[in-house]
Design an enzyme around this catalytic site. Structure first.
Site, short mmCIF file in Angstrom:
data_model
loop_
_atom_site.label_atom_id
_atom_site.label_comp_id
_atom_site.label_asym_id
_atom_site.label_seq_id
_atom_site.Cartn_x
_atom_site.Cartn_y
_atom_site.Cartn_z
NE ARG A 153 14.00 -53.64 -17.75
CZ ARG A 153 13.14 -53.37 -16.80
NH1 ARG A 153 12.02 -53.09 -17.00
NH2 ARG A 153 13.49 -52.91 -15.47
CG ASP A 173 8.58 -42.78 -23.85
OD1 ASP A 173 7.92 -41.88 -23.00
OD2 ASP A 173 8.50 -43.64 -23.83
NE ARG A 235 -0.61 -56.06 -24.38
CZ ARG A 235 0.62 -56.77 -24.21
NH1 ARG A 235 1.53 -56.98 -25.26
NH2 ARG A 235 0.91 -57.38 -23.07
CD GLU A 264 -3.08 -60.46 -29.87
OE1 GLU A 264 -2.89 -61.07 -28.78
OE2 GLU A 264 -2.51 -59.43 -30.15
CG HIS A 283 0.78 -61.22 -28.87
ND1 HIS A 283 -0.24 -60.65 -28.10
CD2 HIS A 283 1.85 -60.86 -28.21
CE1 HIS A 283 0.17 -59.92 -27.33
NE2 HIS A 283 1.60 -59.78 -27.36
#
Length: 324
Positions: A153, A173, A235, A264, A283
């Site tokens: 998406r 992908d 990520r 993080e 983030h």
């Protein structure tokens, strides 16, 4: 009898809390520590937990027999032991469609900020170096090639926005066909290095899996153009942070922009902080006001539906549970 739901401080937006309180008995844990969660779930016979960044470990799952649903406020599920939940008949929900536009907008912002040398220009103006404009030229993005890693998406929305800026888009992908990409005016590349060699900008939107962990390392940075930029909004551990530091310091690539980090929050002495060819954000690409409202409402709504036994659209481990 109302279903019992646990929220964890700091929690979701009021719109979601109000939805839950209207139909469920809601409890609030003071923090997301493992023992705290186990205590609150068992003491109050909690059926549903709504998480943000808290870890739902195998230990939590195995010690909390009343738990039926774990709902994640967001798309990423690396904080939840999916296998343990599946084994114990616990539904795992996420919200895959609340913030993809927000993240895509952040990606475009990063692309333009890198191309236009926004941070460097701001710094030099503040330092009185007006002559910066005579030696450091911004770049157009029109006509440049953007490589999208992970064509879900977010990747598709980034593509749409980049094409509106007259960028050429290629994508990597393994799970999306060449035909599906071609339908959107995108060229599929068969290998990571093939795409990296062509791209002026590379934007990562991949989840963290055993296959994606460290997928951008020294070899991949060497495959990129020295004028290219890397963006990561997937990520943090997808990118080898040490390799990125050396690629930036040694000008193997022109620059980078990160919204996610290996650790993080990042440690205070993170070596990336000393570089002037990287842009950092905390983030928060998907944390716009509008996205947080959408995410909280969708998370709450589908948690209620799942507790009522309905098969929600965002039941992540449905296939695995039904095959057991």
């Amino acid at each position: 009898m109302k279903h019992r739901v646990l929220l964890i401080n700091p929690t979701i937006q009021p719109v979601g809390v109000d939805m839950l309180k209207s139909q469920c008995e809601v409890f609030m844990a003071p923090d997301g520590k493992e023992e705290t969660l186990i205590q609150y779930i068992n003491t109050n016979q909690i059926e549903g937990v709504l998480t943000r960044v808290e870890f739902i470990t195998r230990n939590v799952v195995e010690r909390c027999p009343s738990l039926k649903v774990v709902a994640q406020h967001g798309i990423g599920l690396d904080n939840i032991d999916i296998d343990a939940c599946t084994e114990h008949g616990i539904r795992v929900l996420n919200v895959p469609d609340a913030n993809y536009t927000s993240v895509a907008e952040h990606a475009i912002m990063f692309i333009l900020a890198c191309a236009c040398k926004v941070l460097q220009g701001d710094k030099n103006v503040r330092q009185g170096n007006w002559k910066f404009r005579e030696t450091n030229f911004p770049n157009d993005v029109a006509g440049k090639t953007l490589m999208v890693i992970a064509f879900g998406r977010i990747g598709r929305d980034v593509t749409k926005k980049a094409q509106a800026l007259d960028m050429n888009v290629i994508a990597y992908d393994a799970y999306v066909s060449r035909e599906a990409m071609a339908d959107l005016g995108v060229e599929k590349v068969d290998s990571l290095e093939e795409g990296l060699a062509k791209a002026d900008f590379v934007t990562i939107h991949a989840p963290l899996t055993p296959e994606t962990r460290g997928m951008m390392g020294p070899q991949q940075f060497k495959a990129m153009k020295p004028s290219a930029y890397l963006l990561n909004m997937g990520r943090g551990p997808v990118v080898d942070q040490s390799a990125l530091y050396h690629a930036l310091k040694d000008h193997i690539i022109a620059g980078a922009a990160l919204d996610v980090f290996e650790q993080e929050p990042p440690e205070e002495n993170n070596p990336l902080f000393a570089l002037d060819n990287i842009i950092l954000s905390p983030h928060n690409a998907g944390d716009t006001y509008e996205a947080k409202q959408r995410c909280s409402a969708k998370a709450a709504e589908n948690l209620i539906l799942a507790l009522n036994g309905e098969a929600t659209y965002n039941w992540f481990n449905r296939r695995a549970m039904e095959s057991n």
